[in-house]
Design a protein around this motif. Sequence first.
Motif, short mmCIF file in Angstrom:
data_model
loop_
_atom_site.label_atom_id
_atom_site.label_comp_id
_atom_site.label_asym_id
_atom_site.label_seq_id
_atom_site.Cartn_x
_atom_site.Cartn_y
_atom_site.Cartn_z
N SER A 106 0.85 -1.19 0.00
CA SER A 106 0.00 0.00 0.00
C SER A 106 0.88 1.24 0.00
CB SER A 106 -0.91 0.01 1.23
OG SER A 106 -0.14 -0.05 2.41
N GLY A 107 0.39 2.28 -0.63
CA GLY A 107 1.15 3.51 -0.69
C GLY A 107 1.11 4.26 0.64
N ALA A 108 1.94 5.27 0.76
CA ALA A 108 2.00 6.08 1.97
C ALA A 108 2.35 7.51 1.59
CB ALA A 108 3.04 5.53 2.95
N LEU A 109 2.03 8.43 2.45
CA LEU A 109 2.39 9.82 2.21
C LEU A 109 3.91 9.98 2.24
CD1 LEU A 109 -0.19 11.75 4.43
CD2 LEU A 109 -0.15 11.62 1.94
N HIS A 110 4.41 10.88 1.43
CA HIS A 110 5.83 11.20 1.42
C HIS A 110 6.22 11.70 2.82
CE1 HIS A 110 9.58 13.29 0.40
NE2 HIS A 110 9.59 12.58 -0.72
N PRO A 111 7.43 11.35 3.32
CA PRO A 111 7.82 11.77 4.66
C PRO A 111 7.76 13.28 4.87
CG PRO A 111 9.69 10.84 3.44
CD PRO A 111 8.46 10.49 2.69
N VAL A 112 8.04 14.07 3.83
CA VAL A 112 7.94 15.53 3.97
C VAL A 112 6.48 15.93 4.17
CG1 VAL A 112 8.25 17.76 2.81
CG2 VAL A 112 10.05 16.03 2.70
N GLN A 113 5.57 15.32 3.39
CA GLN A 113 4.15 15.64 3.54
C GLN A 113 3.64 15.21 4.91
OE1 GLN A 113 2.22 17.36 1.19
NE2 GLN A 113 0.90 17.50 3.00
N GLN A 114 4.13 14.06 5.40
CA GLN A 114 3.76 13.63 6.74
C GLN A 114 4.16 14.68 7.77
OE1 GLN A 114 5.02 9.72 7.94
NE2 GLN A 114 4.51 8.79 5.98
N GLY A 115 5.42 15.16 7.66
CA GLY A 115 5.90 16.17 8.59
C GLY A 115 5.11 17.45 8.49
N LEU A 116 4.82 17.87 7.26
CA LEU A 116 4.06 19.11 7.05
C LEU A 116 2.68 19.00 7.68
CD1 LEU A 116 4.49 21.81 5.47
CD2 LEU A 116 3.24 20.76 3.59
N ASP A 117 2.01 17.88 7.47
CA ASP A 117 0.68 17.69 8.05
C ASP A 117 0.74 17.66 9.57
OD1 ASP A 117 -0.30 17.56 5.49
OD2 ASP A 117 -0.49 15.38 5.45
N GLU A 118 1.75 16.98 10.11
CA GLU A 118 1.88 16.88 11.56
C GLU A 118 2.11 18.24 12.20
OE1 GLU A 118 4.56 14.45 14.91
OE2 GLU A 118 4.84 14.07 12.76
N MET A 119 3.01 19.02 11.61
CA MET A 119 3.30 20.35 12.16
C MET A 119 2.08 21.26 12.08
SD MET A 119 7.09 20.91 10.51
CE MET A 119 8.25 19.53 10.50
N THR A 120 1.41 21.24 10.94
CA THR A 120 0.21 22.07 10.77
C THR A 120 -0.86 21.68 11.78
OG1 THR A 120 0.70 22.27 8.40
CG2 THR A 120 -1.51 22.86 9.12
N ALA A 121 -1.01 20.38 12.02
CA ALA A 121 -2.02 19.92 12.97
C ALA A 121 -1.72 20.40 14.39
CB ALA A 121 -2.10 18.39 12.94
N ILE A 122 -0.44 20.40 14.76
CA ILE A 122 -0.07 20.86 16.10
C ILE A 122 -0.47 22.32 16.29
CG2 ILE A 122 1.87 21.34 17.66
CD1 ILE A 122 3.29 18.91 16.41
N PHE A 123 -0.16 23.16 15.29
CA PHE A 123 -0.51 24.58 15.41
C PHE A 123 -2.02 24.79 15.34
CE2 PHE A 123 3.95 25.09 13.88
CZ PHE A 123 4.43 25.78 14.99
N SER A 124 -2.71 23.99 14.55
CA SER A 124 -4.17 24.10 14.49
C SER A 124 -4.78 23.81 15.85
CB SER A 124 -4.73 23.13 13.45
OG SER A 124 -4.32 23.48 12.15
N GLN A 125 -4.24 22.81 16.54
CA GLN A 125 -4.73 22.48 17.88
C GLN A 125 -4.44 23.59 18.88
OE1 GLN A 125 -2.75 18.76 18.58
NE2 GLN A 125 -3.94 17.67 17.04
N MET A 126 -3.46 24.44 18.57
CA MET A 126 -3.13 25.56 19.45
C MET A 126 -3.96 26.81 19.11
SD MET A 126 1.04 25.08 19.43
CE MET A 126 1.39 26.47 20.50
N GLY A 127 -4.83 26.70 18.10
CA GLY A 127 -5.71 27.80 17.78
C GLY A 127 -5.30 28.65 16.59
N PHE A 128 -4.28 28.20 15.82
CA PHE A 128 -3.84 28.95 14.65
C PHE A 128 -4.65 28.50 13.43
CE2 PHE A 128 -0.35 29.33 17.57
CZ PHE A 128 0.22 30.57 17.31
N ALA A 129 -5.18 29.48 12.69
CA ALA A 129 -5.92 29.18 11.47
C ALA A 129 -4.96 28.90 10.34
CB ALA A 129 -6.83 30.36 11.11
N VAL A 130 -5.29 27.95 9.47
CA VAL A 130 -4.43 27.58 8.35
C VAL A 130 -4.72 28.50 7.17
CG1 VAL A 130 -3.73 25.74 6.78
CG2 VAL A 130 -4.39 25.19 9.13
N ALA A 131 -3.65 29.05 6.56
CA ALA A 131 -3.80 29.93 5.39
C ALA A 131 -2.77 29.54 4.34
CB ALA A 131 -3.62 31.39 5.79
#
Length: 285
Positions: free
Chosen positions: A36-61
């Motif tokens: 099965s395929g998987a997300l590229h490690p860079v995309q995984q990191g990007l999603d993880e970092m964005t999710a952390i900030f979203s949980q802290m109340g930062f809006a994604v732009a």
Amino acid sequence: AAALDGCEASLAVKAKAERIEAERIDVTLPGRSSTSGALHPVQQGLDEMTAIFSQMGFAVAEGPEIENEFHNFDALNIPPEHPARAMHDTFFVKEFAEGEQSEPMLLRTHTSPVQIRAMKRFLEEGHEPPLAVVAPGRVYRCDYDVTHSPMFHQVEVFKVDRDVSMAHLKGVLKHFLSTYFEKEVDIRLRPHYFPFTEPSAEVDIGCVFCAGKGCRICKGSGWIEVLGSGMIHPNVLRSVGIDAEAFSGFAFGLGVERLVMLKKGIPDLRLFFENDVRFLRRMGS
């Protein structure tokens, strides 16, 4: 005629038996696993970092990757003589002869232009701070070696409100880095210079490989530089129409590949973009 009919029936039975034998499935054999395929490690990191900030109340732009000089340089208090605006550092999409009205366009060199666009849009919609935004995306610079790539990913984070201070900046950084590396990390801020922040600081974390004792990765210092940060320069706030006397803000930008390399122990940034299936299979799980 009867003999011919008997032969035909016999041949039909034989053909059916051969077909059944050929199509027989041995249910005792192990099953074939499908990869099965998987997300590229860079995309995984990007999603993880964005999710952390979203949980802290930062809006994604998000913003365009082809930018003009105003959003990429002028509004960020980067003067015309700054080396970042030179051809050897920036990919210009088109050059214009002197006297032409069109503004030169370029591949954005950082995600900070999203900061300008987000603040302008926020004000145009009739709002006023507080405003907290995380802006992930691709950026482009004329670099290529073990720690630099012509195309890489950044996450820009900023907050504007009344009485925002360096203490707020340090608290957000501490929480984010500890959450991302899944353990408590020490951080320190070193004075630095960036045109778009004042005061500015480089951010170091306690080496995640030797726990600050000193190793080859941290060059014996016990610290690793991870990102640049600071308080948003008043000129940047004024460029979008925010009262720099009433409001203040912090901003920082981090390289996604750099943090993924530190977290996963990857020695060469170029591995992310060489399409080696063995590497991607190992890192993408």
